[in-house]
Scaffold this active site. Structure first.
Site, PDB file in Angstrom:
ATOM      1  CB  SER A   1      30.822  30.274  17.507  1.00  0.00           C
ATOM      2  OG  SER A   1      31.885  29.534  17.402  1.00  0.00           O
ATOM      3  N   GLY A   2      28.130  31.159  18.575  1.00  0.00           N
ATOM      4  CA  GLY A   2      27.044  32.308  18.498  1.00  0.00           C
ATOM      5  C   GLY A   2      26.538  32.534  19.816  1.00  0.00           C
TER       6      GLY A   2
ATOM      7  CB  CYS B   1      33.895  26.282  16.120  1.00  0.00           C
ATOM      8  SG  CYS B   1      35.348  27.015  15.140  1.00  0.00           S
TER       9      CYS B   1
ATOM     10  CB  CYS C   1      36.778  25.393  13.034  1.00  0.00           C
ATOM     11  SG  CYS C   1      35.146  25.645  13.218  1.00  0.00           S
TER      12      CYS C   1
ATOM     13  CE  LYS D   1      38.975  21.982   9.733  1.00  0.00           C
ATOM     14  NZ  LYS D   1      37.591  22.234   9.236  1.00  0.00           N
TER      15      LYS D   1
ATOM     16  CE1 TYR E   1      36.414  30.756  22.097  1.00  0.00           C
ATOM     17  CE2 TYR E   1      34.111  31.333  22.178  1.00  0.00           C
ATOM     18  CZ  TYR E   1      35.321  31.123  21.480  1.00  0.00           C
ATOM     19  OH  TYR E   1      34.996  31.352  20.162  1.00  0.00           O
TER      20      TYR E   1
ATOM     21  CE1 TYR F   1      32.622  23.536   4.307  1.00  0.00           C
ATOM     22  CE2 TYR F   1      30.339  22.522   3.893  1.00  0.00           C
ATOM     23  CZ  TYR F   1      31.485  23.813   3.871  1.00  0.00           C
ATOM     24  OH  TYR F   1      30.678  24.717   3.251  1.00  0.00           O
ATOM     25  CB  ILE F   2      33.219  16.380   8.576  1.00  0.00           C
ATOM     26  CG1 ILE F   2      32.569  17.800   9.207  1.00  0.00           C
ATOM     27  CG2 ILE F   2      33.840  15.556   9.662  1.00  0.00           C
ATOM     28  CD1 ILE F   2      31.587  17.474  10.503  1.00  0.00           C
TER      29      ILE F   2
ATOM     30  CD  GLU G   1      37.244  20.232   6.553  1.00  0.00           C
ATOM     31  OE1 GLU G   1      37.354  21.188   6.171  1.00  0.00           O
ATOM     32  OE2 GLU G   1      36.806  20.024   7.987  1.00  0.00           O
TER      33      GLU G   1
ATOM     34  NE  ARG H   1      23.674  15.772  -1.611  1.00  0.00           N
ATOM     35  CZ  ARG H   1      22.781  16.442  -1.145  1.00  0.00           C
ATOM     36  NH1 ARG H   1      22.044  17.349  -1.700  1.00  0.00           N
ATOM     37  NH2 ARG H   1      22.528  15.988   0.353  1.00  0.00           N
TER      38      ARG H   1
ATOM     39  N   GLY I   1      26.659  14.128   8.049  1.00  0.00           N
ATOM     40  CA  GLY I   1      25.989  14.995   8.652  1.00  0.00           C
ATOM     41  C   GLY I   1      25.562  15.394   9.999  1.00  0.00           C
TER      42      GLY I   1
ATOM     43  CG  ASP J   1      26.161  24.469  13.517  1.00  0.00           C
ATOM     44  OD1 ASP J   1      26.179  25.676  12.752  1.00  0.00           O
ATOM     45  OD2 ASP J   1      27.095  23.724  13.713  1.00  0.00           O
TER      46      ASP J   1
ATOM     47  CG  HIS K   1      54.074  37.532 -11.404  1.00  0.00           C
ATOM     48  ND1 HIS K   1      53.467  36.336 -11.972  1.00  0.00           N
ATOM     49  CD2 HIS K   1      55.413  37.358 -11.976  1.00  0.00           C
ATOM     50  CE1 HIS K   1      54.182  35.641 -12.691  1.00  0.00           C
ATOM     51  NE2 HIS K   1      55.375  36.039 -12.597  1.00  0.00           N
TER      52      HIS K   1
ATOM     53  CD  GLU L   1      50.152  35.994 -11.004  1.00  0.00           C
ATOM     54  OE1 GLU L   1      50.563  36.944 -11.790  1.00  0.00           O
ATOM     55  OE2 GLU L   1      51.412  34.987 -10.904  1.00  0.00           O
TER      56      GLU L   1
HETATM   57  P1  NDP Z   1      27.635  17.409   5.218  1.00  0.00           P
HETATM   58  O1  NDP Z   1      26.162  17.500   5.255  1.00  0.00           O
HETATM   59  O2  NDP Z   1      28.261  18.361   4.567  1.00  0.00           O
HETATM   60  O3  NDP Z   1      27.905  16.145   4.508  1.00  0.00           O
HETATM   61  C1  NDP Z   1      27.201  14.694   4.835  1.00  0.00           C
HETATM   62  C2  NDP Z   1      27.836  13.807   4.051  1.00  0.00           C
HETATM   63  O4  NDP Z   1      27.215  12.475   4.507  1.00  0.00           O
HETATM   64  C3  NDP Z   1      26.884  13.875   2.601  1.00  0.00           C
HETATM   65  O5  NDP Z   1      28.006  13.327   1.657  1.00  0.00           O
HETATM   66  C4  NDP Z   1      25.799  13.020   2.629  1.00  0.00           C
HETATM   67  O6  NDP Z   1      25.591  12.362   1.293  1.00  0.00           O
HETATM   68  C5  NDP Z   1      26.548  11.779   3.413  1.00  0.00           C
HETATM   69  N1  NDP Z   1      25.342  11.165   4.214  1.00  0.00           N
HETATM   70  C6  NDP Z   1      24.261  11.535   4.930  1.00  0.00           C
HETATM   71  N2  NDP Z   1      23.619  10.677   5.315  1.00  0.00           N
HETATM   72  C7  NDP Z   1      24.144   9.529   4.983  1.00  0.00           C
HETATM   73  C8  NDP Z   1      23.588   8.160   5.421  1.00  0.00           C
HETATM   74  N3  NDP Z   1      22.782   7.765   5.966  1.00  0.00           N
HETATM   75  N4  NDP Z   1      24.427   7.295   4.676  1.00  0.00           N
HETATM   76  C9  NDP Z   1      25.662   7.679   3.957  1.00  0.00           C
HETATM   77  N5  NDP Z   1      25.994   8.755   3.923  1.00  0.00           N
HETATM   78  C10 NDP Z   1      25.282   9.768   4.550  1.00  0.00           C
HETATM   79  O7  NDP Z   1      28.025  17.219   6.540  1.00  0.00           O
HETATM   80  P2  NDP Z   1      29.233  17.086   7.406  1.00  0.00           P
HETATM   81  O8  NDP Z   1      29.182  16.299   8.562  1.00  0.00           O
HETATM   82  O9  NDP Z   1      30.513  16.822   6.507  1.00  0.00           O
HETATM   83  O10 NDP Z   1      29.413  18.484   8.019  1.00  0.00           O
HETATM   84  C11 NDP Z   1      28.363  19.098   8.740  1.00  0.00           C
HETATM   85  C12 NDP Z   1      28.430  20.731   8.540  1.00  0.00           C
HETATM   86  O11 NDP Z   1      29.593  21.107   9.082  1.00  0.00           O
HETATM   87  C13 NDP Z   1      28.746  21.214   7.153  1.00  0.00           C
HETATM   88  O12 NDP Z   1      27.401  21.207   6.272  1.00  0.00           O
HETATM   89  C14 NDP Z   1      29.301  22.333   7.297  1.00  0.00           C
HETATM   90  O13 NDP Z   1      28.218  23.504   7.351  1.00  0.00           O
HETATM   91  C15 NDP Z   1      29.757  22.138   8.592  1.00  0.00           C
HETATM   92  N6  NDP Z   1      31.391  22.028   8.451  1.00  0.00           N
HETATM   93  C16 NDP Z   1      32.114  23.189   7.860  1.00  0.00           C
HETATM   94  C17 NDP Z   1      33.566  23.056   7.790  1.00  0.00           C
HETATM   95  C18 NDP Z   1      34.296  23.851   7.183  1.00  0.00           C
HETATM   96  O14 NDP Z   1      33.826  25.111   6.924  1.00  0.00           O
HETATM   97  N7  NDP Z   1      35.587  23.720   6.652  1.00  0.00           N
HETATM   98  C19 NDP Z   1      34.175  21.633   8.276  1.00  0.00           C
HETATM   99  C20 NDP Z   1      33.254  20.755   8.686  1.00  0.00           C
HETATM  100  C21 NDP Z   1      32.101  20.853   8.982  1.00  0.00           C
HETATM  101  P3  NDP Z   1      24.545  13.186   0.287  1.00  0.00           P
HETATM  102  O15 NDP Z   1      25.463  14.167  -0.210  1.00  0.00           O
HETATM  103  O16 NDP Z   1      24.125  11.933  -0.620  1.00  0.00           O
HETATM  104  O17 NDP Z   1      23.799  13.853   1.008  1.00  0.00           O
END
Ligand code: NDP
Length: 451
Positions: free
Chosen positions: A14-15, A42, A47, A50, A98, A176-177, A180, A203, A260, A301, A434, A439
């Site tokens: 995207s970027g 994405c 996105c 998904k 694209y 997020y992921i 979802e 979180r 993550g 990213d 309404h 609302e």
């Molecule tokens: P996130 O950073 O949102 O979440 C990662 C999760 O994995 C957290 O709950 C984290 O826990 C946990 N975690 C991390 N390391 C470990 C580990 N070693 N063992 C167990 N659990 C772990 O990452 P995602 O992969 O869900 O998404 C990445 C990014 O992609 C998002 O931040 C978002 O910006 C983007 N995204 C956006 C979407 C949207 O706009 N709808 C959809 C999907 C992705 P803890 O909280 O304790 O750190």
């Protein structure tokens, strides 16, 4: 000194695509390299597919709801392969678009990996090309923690291509992921266990959003286990055996990690040109997306600012204006609206209550939790929530959080109001539509005094 290109972009997501197209429109001679498929995370494995999966999974609930609205719906069954085939066709179509965008905008595409050799030279495939500016837009990739047996686990990348729909799925993570995909698999009929290592999923989101989503997904059948994490994964005849840190054991057909993502910087040659990175690999940039090397920029990213496609697009446009239009523009990362396509979905913009209290001390909270109208005739017990956070001195609405159907659609418009600095008085002066869930945003008058 003359170069082959004014701009060489690494990564056609995207970027990168937006930056190259806009730079070209300002008269720059631009090339872009992509080692996988044009479109990026994405479009290809994020996105877009998904959201298609979310649509697919929601039908099961819609069929149930339909009965109380007088519909007789036959026995419903889902064909995973049809979904995959149709999704792939759509992704191919977007990938084609694209390609067309790049060629229509005179951006030369190199379909291979690129590596920075020196500040003006990039090796792409077996060629070396030169450019006045280089833009790194290589995105990120899933992080798979070092757990024994992790090779048996999948990430979201593979979830889009599973041969069969698993009947039992364990999803690890609370972001997020994870949220979802837990909803997707649950809606498509799998028994889903979601494991989160912390106290509460999502979180970083407002605490009422966290609690509401946890409550609602549990009601829909997801077995959410907090303070839970796998210690090892083993293959067995009947599937996979996941042993948790507390010693309990789960049998499953698939285990998906959504723990993550990390920036894609391996083998880019950043060390050849003194581009600084953070410990997690993220490229350090200033407010104009310039790296620690003068003519090298990075967006999206790979910079780990806010990992969202529309943010990468804005960063890409701001980069093009700054470098090729003589209009330096720093993209403002505040008040970025976003949605989590959980079921029910979340829409958020601005500060959480905790962030607002930290920043302003005192804040006023307005919160409404209710049963959405659609549910009044169904057996469903889904609830919705709308929450406003107001800074009392200025009366500005500094945060809006919604959980409920179409929250992602609703928050887009609210995002404009928050970005414009709208006050609670202005929200109140706006007439509600309404009967809608939205609302509530303009009809709440009583301050919320609970926890
Ligand atoms: P996130 O950073 O949102 O979440 C990662 C999760 O994995 C957290 O709950 C984290 O826990 C946990 N975690 C991390 N390391 C470990 C580990 N070693 N063992 C167990 N659990 C772990 O990452 P995602 O992969 O869900 O998404 C990445 C990014 O992609 C998002 O931040 C978002 O910006 C983007 N995204 C956006 C979407 C949207 O706009 N709808 C959809 C999907 C992705 P803890 O909280 O304790 O750190």
């Amino acid at each position: 000194m003359s170069f082959d290109y004014d701009l060489f972009v690494i990564g056609a997501g995207s970027g990168g695509v937006r930056a190259s197209r806009i730079s070209s429109s300002f008269g720059a001679k631009v090339a872009i390299a992509e080692e996988y498929r044009v479109g990026g995370t994405c479009v290809i494995r994020g996105c877009v597919p998904k959201k298609l999966f979310v649509y697919a999974s929601h039908f099961s609930e819609d069929f149930e709801d339909a009965a109380n609205y007088g519909w007789t719906v036959g026995e419903a069954s889902h064909d995973w392969k049809t979904l995959l085939r149709n999704k792939d066709t759509e992704i191919d179509r977007l990938n084609g678009i694209y390609h067309t965008i790049l060629s229509n905008n005179n951006v030369e595409l190199y379909e291979s990996r690129a590596e920075i050799i020196d500040k003006n030279t990039v090796r792409v495939g077996d060629k070396k090309v030169t450019a006045k500016y280089i833009l790194v837009a290589t995105g990120g990739t899933p992080v798979m923690p070092d757990v024994p047996g992790i090779e048996h686990a999948i990430s979201s990348n593979e979830a889009f291509h599973l041969e069969d729909m698993p009947k039992r799925v364990v999803v690890v993570g609370g972001g997020y992921i994870a949220v979802e995909f837990a909803g997707i698999f649950n809606g498509l009929g799998a028994d889903v266990i979601q494991l989160y290592r912390g106290e509460q999923i999502l979180r970083g989101f407002d605490h009422h959003v966290q609690a509401m989503v946890a409550q609602e997904i549990t009601k829909k059948g997801i077995d959410l286990r907090v303070k839970s994490n796998p210690a090892k994964i083993e293959k067995a005849d009947t599937g996979l055996v996941v042993t948790l840190e507390d010693g309990s054991v789960i049998e499953t057909d698939a285990i998906m990690y959504a723990t993550g993502r990390r920036p894609n910087v391996d083998g880019l040659g950043l060390e050849n040109v003194g581009v600084e990175t953070k410990p997690n690999g993220a490229i350090v940039v200033d407010e104009y997306s310039r790296t620690t090397a003068d003519n090298i920029y990075a967006v999206g990213d790979v910079t780990d600012r806010i990992a969202l496609t529309p943010v990468a697009i804005h960063e890409g446009m701001a980069f093009a204006e700054t470098v090729f239009a003589g209009k330096p523009r720093a993209f403002d990362h505040s008040d970025v609206p976003s949605a989590v396509f959980s079921q029910p979905p979340v829409g958020s913009v601005g500060l959480t209550e905790a962030e607002a209290r930290e920043k302003f001390g005192e804040v006023d909270i307005y919160k409404s939790e209710f049963r959405p109208m659609k549910q009044t005739l169904t057996l469903g017990s889904e609830r919705a929530m709308v929450k406003l956070i107001v800074e009392p001195k200025s009366d500005r609405v500094v945060g809006v959080h919604i959980v409920g159907a179409d929250a992602g659609e609703i928050i887009q418009g609210i995002g404009i109001a928050v970005k414009c600095g709208a006050t609670k008085e202005q929200f109140d002066a706006t007439v509600g539509v309404h009967p809608t869930l939205a609302e509530e945003i303009v009809t709440m008058r009583e301050k919320y005094t609970g926890e």
